[in-house]
Design a protein around this motif. Sequence first.
Motif, PDB file in Angstrom:
ATOM      1  N   TYR A   1      -2.930  -3.733   5.511  1.00  0.00           N
ATOM      2  CA  TYR A   1      -2.842  -4.159   6.772  1.00  0.00           C
ATOM      3  C   TYR A   1      -3.225  -6.134   5.966  1.00  0.00           C
ATOM      4  CZ  TYR A   1      -5.070  -0.118   9.067  1.00  0.00           C
ATOM      5  OH  TYR A   1      -4.885   0.941   8.748  1.00  0.00           O
TER       6      TYR A   1
ATOM      7  N   GLY B   1      -2.347  -6.897   0.033  1.00  0.00           N
ATOM      8  CA  GLY B   1      -3.515  -5.007   0.372  1.00  0.00           C
ATOM      9  C   GLY B   1      -3.369  -4.665   1.813  1.00  0.00           C
TER      10      GLY B   1
ATOM     11  N   ASN C   1       1.406  -8.142   0.237  1.00  0.00           N
ATOM     12  CA  ASN C   1       0.522  -8.875   0.932  1.00  0.00           C
ATOM     13  C   ASN C   1      -0.564  -9.014   0.280  1.00  0.00           C
ATOM     14  OD1 ASN C   1      -0.048  -6.757   2.207  1.00  0.00           O
ATOM     15  ND2 ASN C   1       0.031  -7.450   4.396  1.00  0.00           N
TER      16      ASN C   1
ATOM     17  N   SER D   1       1.005  -1.511   0.049  1.00  0.00           N
ATOM     18  CA  SER D   1      -0.053   0.093   0.366  1.00  0.00           C
ATOM     19  C   SER D   1       0.888   1.779  -0.256  1.00  0.00           C
ATOM     20  CB  SER D   1      -1.094  -0.169   1.202  1.00  0.00           C
ATOM     21  OG  SER D   1      -1.439   1.026   1.159  1.00  0.00           O
TER      22      SER D   1
HETATM   23 MG    MG Z   1       0.190  -4.828   2.598  1.00  0.00          MG
END
Ligand code: MG
Length: 579
Positions: A494, A492, A490, A464
């Motif tokens: 979080y 996205g 990952n 992000s």
């Molecule tokens: Mg991420």
Amino acid sequence: MGTAEPHVASSAATQLTDGFQLVIDALKLNGIDILFALPGIPITDLTRRAQAEGLRVLSFRHEQNAGYAASIAGFLTQKPGICLTVSAPGFLNGMNALAHATTNCFPMILISGSSEREIVDLQQGDYEELDQLAIAKPLAKAAYRVLHAEDIGIGIARAIRAACSGRPGGVYLDLPAKLFAQAIDAEAGKRTLIKVVDPAPKQIPAPEAVKRALDLLRSAKKPLIILGKGAAYAQADAEIKNLIEKTGIPYLPMSMAKGLLPDTHEQCASAARSFVLPAADVVMLIGARLNWLLSHGKGKTWGGKSAKDWGGQRFIQIDISPQEADSNVRIDAPVVGDIGSCVSAMLASLGGWQKPPADWLNAISEKKKANVAKMAETLAKNPTPMNFHSALAVVRDLIKANPDAILVNEGANALDFTRSIVDMYKPRKRIDVGTWGIMGVGMGYCVAAAVVTKQPVIAVEGDSAFGFSGMEVETLCRYNLPVCIVVMNNNGVYKGTDQDPTGRDPAPTVFVKGARYDKIIEAFGGVGVNATTPAELRKAMEEALRSKKPTLINAVIDETAGTESGRITSLNPSAAKKK
Ligand code: MG
Ligand code: ADP
């Protein structure tokens, strides 16, 4: 000039200079040799002419990134980083970074071209009309406008002084389009330029303040020193090391102070952070503020019984700003001055110093040992898919083998895990999201760090976070900078596992699954690598450091691996609710 026909010669040879030239001359006279810029009306010729005159003009794809580059150049060099933008929208894009510089105490000057004053002030609708000076004021340490070519020297001198002296910060300099074309006599113009003498004057602490601080420190049973990025900025590395080693007091480095002394130093208490903060009785802050990053000096982190409760610690605070003390809790011994002078004064008055009580040091060292062993166990695992820990174990080894490399770091989990896993060995090698904990500094920081330090740069980026400045990989390739970006992918924000309960769209925190960020840099001739295992990641990073080619590694991370908001869950009402 010839002397044969003085009168005729002088009138015929009257040389003119203009606003463009005077800005360039004033910057050069003050040792400014880099501009972080995005050309356009009315500053395009300023960038061209500056380059022709030997300044390095680094041209970006978005002003915010140029601004972040300038801000961190200021932190790394103590010289104000200069960001140059066009009017209205370009200015506003740069303002984000200027506010960041002010908040983080980095010296920076945002120079923006602006529209015609008369039209702006009557709001008659000029091209890119905006009252830029008024907008900059509340977010900058100082803001100035120059209307006459004769005042350019003064304008730049004032901007430099404001940016560098005392607590450093961001300064806005408004240069209306008309100014650049103003022509004046070259000799007269030259006389208006000012070479700033001593832009960041030393500030010597009062002897009684130093004595008060040392008396309190000497009385401590469980003393602790906290080093902040102000201490890193001050470039008083030897004095700080000396004070810490002579007193034998354990210390905690804030994120950008990591490496001021090697993180592996035996007095470093990072691995026992949650033990030392509540337990310490006297805490000496050196260039660190008791803001949210230190839980405001109170509450449970500090052993208080509730969120606002004082834990009973007594504080010494070394800071250049006389207004900083008592901002969050009582400061018993403020020492106001520049860190070099304050720490030297303390060293000179130490006398025969007794090391802190052994039970305090032993308790810390035991906590450290236990936590380090626990971490080593986690790092040794090799799960499939790769997780943050197994990927960062590789980065940790590479920084250890290349301690001069600069580590740029942003993200949520990518930030928190990197900060605690990757040890730093030298001062000012770790640059990150800073006081606001923001995303978007990444690629701007990479460009500036590579250019001003001439060292290799490793950027550990959340997927992000990378998105905020990703287009600047073109900039990295264009200037062929030795930057290795590792995108912790990952899927996205979080983590990549959220679902839209209605089944219509991807969840707001989720990106395209299995995205190949490595392909982005290939478009510009850089090296892209997809890494799904620690071994692949290691090979790619080693190759990047060896080849010095701009490289982007898409590190495929388990999409279930992150936690909401990383370590600042307490600030996120949605994560707090889920707990
Ligand atoms: Mg991420
Ligand atoms: P961190 O986030 O690492 O804790 P902060 O940004 O909160 O660091 O604090 C930095 C502090 O350092 C600021 O209060 C600033 O006034 C101070 N500071 C910056 N430069 C100097 C200097 N040369 N001498 C003394 N204090 C400084």
